[in-house]
Design a protein around this motif. Structure first.
Motif, short mmCIF file in Angstrom:
data_model
loop_
_atom_site.label_atom_id
_atom_site.label_comp_id
_atom_site.label_asym_id
_atom_site.label_seq_id
_atom_site.Cartn_x
_atom_site.Cartn_y
_atom_site.Cartn_z
N LYS A 73 0.82 -1.21 0.00
CA LYS A 73 0.00 0.00 0.00
C LYS A 73 0.86 1.27 0.00
O LYS A 73 0.69 2.14 -0.86
N ASP A 107 -1.85 8.54 4.09
CA ASP A 107 -1.29 7.28 4.58
C ASP A 107 -1.58 7.15 6.07
O ASP A 107 -0.94 7.78 6.90
N ILE A 153 -5.17 5.22 2.70
CA ILE A 153 -4.69 3.95 3.27
C ILE A 153 -5.05 3.96 4.75
O ILE A 153 -4.75 4.92 5.46
#
Length: 212
Positions: A19, A136, A167
């Motif tokens: 990811k 993230d 993510i």
């Protein structure tokens, strides 16, 4: 994998699925050995982070690392933006207010909470008026009360037309935010769908949710 203009997409998968590597490739921190990356209809494969930032791609990191000795306001001066001093000051103060940081604007960045550091990092990204923002793990290490604010901020930014790829390991955040979810495992996209579709898919349960 695609993110359409104005879309809010979740990217999930077990540790080591690829990811963050995907974000690093899209934002130029890693160079791909194969494949292509396109943005706004143009091939941007291999461009460096500064070029991609100027094109309208912004990102945050798992661990926010502002310039600790600078104030929150001074951190907002770091992005190279095409504004005059007065317009830049107005934009900084607007973003700090929208992201609930105006009351700590004069504090050193190493004195604010972990969640506030994440908001500061997001505010700096927004100084560049990005078309696409890559987040993230925005929920990691953030207390629940502030996380509710961050979720609402992400929704508001997306409602303004900015495409967002998130993510996140916290599935409640993905469920709350994302219209569409992409699941990665071992560097591959194994499933794309709504949260409910992803949650009930056997491949996802086996790879990520432990078969539950």
């Amino acid at each position: 994998m695609r993110v359409e203009p104005g879309e809010l997409v979740g990217l999930i998968g077990p540790n080591g699925a690829g990811k963050t590597t995907t974000l690093n490739l899209v934002t130029g921190f890693l160079k791909p050995t194969s494949g292509r990356i396109t943005f706004d209809g143009e091939d941007v494969t291999g461009e460096d982070p500064n070029q991609l930032s100027r094109r309208g791609i912004g990102r945050t990191f798992q661990i926010a690392k502002p310039f600790g000795r600078l104030s929150v306001y001074e951190n907002m001066l770091v992005p190279n933006v095409p504004y005059g001093p007065d317009e830049r000051d107005e934009r900084i103060r607007t973003l700090l207010e929208e992201l609930h940081l105006d009351h700590v604007a004069e504090n050193r960045a190493d004195e604010i909470s972990g969640g506030q550091k994440k908001l500061l990092e997001l505010a700096r990204v927004l100084m560049l008026d990005p078309e696409l923002v890559l987040l993230d793990e925005p929920a990691a290490g953030v207390n629940p009360a502030l996380m509710d604010e961050i979720i609402e901020d992400i929704k508001r930014i997306n409602a303004g037309g900015t495409a967002i790829l998130v993510i996140e390991h916290d599935m409640s955040v993905i469920r709350e935010l994302c219209e569409r979810v992409v699941v990665m495992n071992a560097g591959r996209n194994i499933m794309t769908g709504t949260f409910e579709e992803v949650q009930s898919d056997e491949r996802v349960r086996d790879a990520y949710l432990g078969g539950t």
